[in-house]
Enzyme design. Sequence first.
Site, short mmCIF file in Angstrom:
data_model
loop_
_atom_site.label_atom_id
_atom_site.label_comp_id
_atom_site.label_asym_id
_atom_site.label_seq_id
_atom_site.Cartn_x
_atom_site.Cartn_y
_atom_site.Cartn_z
N GLY A 233 -15.78 -3.20 4.59
CA GLY A 233 -15.09 -1.92 4.59
C GLY A 233 -14.79 -1.48 3.17
O GLY A 233 -15.55 -1.77 2.24
N CYS A 234 -13.68 -0.81 2.99
CA CYS A 234 -13.28 -0.29 1.68
C CYS A 234 -13.32 -1.39 0.63
O CYS A 234 -12.66 -2.41 0.75
CB CYS A 234 -11.87 0.28 1.77
SG CYS A 234 -11.16 0.70 0.17
N PHE A 235 -14.13 -1.18 -0.42
CA PHE A 235 -14.28 -2.26 -1.40
C PHE A 235 -13.03 -2.48 -2.24
O PHE A 235 -12.84 -3.55 -2.79
CB PHE A 235 -15.51 -2.10 -2.28
CG PHE A 235 -15.77 -0.74 -2.91
CD1 PHE A 235 -14.74 0.16 -3.17
CD2 PHE A 235 -17.06 -0.38 -3.27
CE1 PHE A 235 -15.00 1.38 -3.78
CE2 PHE A 235 -17.33 0.84 -3.88
CZ PHE A 235 -16.29 1.72 -4.13
N CYS B 218 -10.12 -2.90 -1.03
CA CYS B 218 -9.32 -3.87 -0.29
C CYS B 218 -9.94 -5.26 -0.30
O CYS B 218 -9.25 -6.26 -0.53
CB CYS B 218 -9.14 -3.40 1.15
SG CYS B 218 -8.22 -1.84 1.29
N TYR C 40 -2.69 3.65 0.90
CA TYR C 40 -3.95 3.70 1.64
C TYR C 40 -4.10 2.49 2.56
O TYR C 40 -4.44 2.62 3.74
CB TYR C 40 -5.14 3.75 0.67
CG TYR C 40 -6.44 3.38 1.33
CD1 TYR C 40 -7.10 4.28 2.16
CD2 TYR C 40 -6.97 2.09 1.18
CE1 TYR C 40 -8.28 3.92 2.80
CE2 TYR C 40 -8.14 1.73 1.82
CZ TYR C 40 -8.79 2.65 2.64
OH TYR C 40 -9.94 2.28 3.29
#
Length: 202
Positions: free
Chosen positions: A39-41, A43, A185
């Site tokens: 997913g979101c890099f 994180c 976020y």
Amino acid sequence: MSTRLRLAALLLLIGGHAGGAEPPAPKATEVRTAIFAGGCFWCIEADFEKLPGVLAAESGYTGGRTANPSYEQVSAGNTGHTEAIRVSYDPQRVSYPQLLDYFWRHIDPTVRNRQFCDVGTQYRSGIYWQNEVERKAAESSRDALLASGKLPHIETEIVAAATFYPAEEYHQDYYKKNPIRYAYYRQGCGRDARVKQIWGSS
């Protein structure tokens, strides 16, 4: 020759020829890399940089068709890339199977083409092996999870590594550069809540 000079010459002779060679230089730390998508890099990079033995994690893009893609291109979902990280680690301190175990427990492997609040092929999860040892380890770790009954199914892809393109500099260590925005976020995306739901507090 004075006694002092004779002693100095003797010490030089002993020091210069003892063992017949200079002592060996300390062995440099071996550094290996591993590539994951979760997913979101921002994180998954932040997660891996907390693991002892990991030297660094770099955000980037992999698995797509376009050379040197930009964030705007990848986030639009048209290049085939996924947001990924390249982990540099010391194999004397953490093994590849341990990285795999850590990876699984920081993502949701049960969903396809998304992670948490981020939806699209660019957020698919993946393990990108770079040799046969990594491939076998990745497949074995997946099979062990399925056999344990912990997960009903696994959608995370396990495929050969393609070119890894580092993301723009402002994405690197985003959680350090923008801690308030990052925290907002991450919480808003529900990442930690979902991970805890799947894997428990451990």
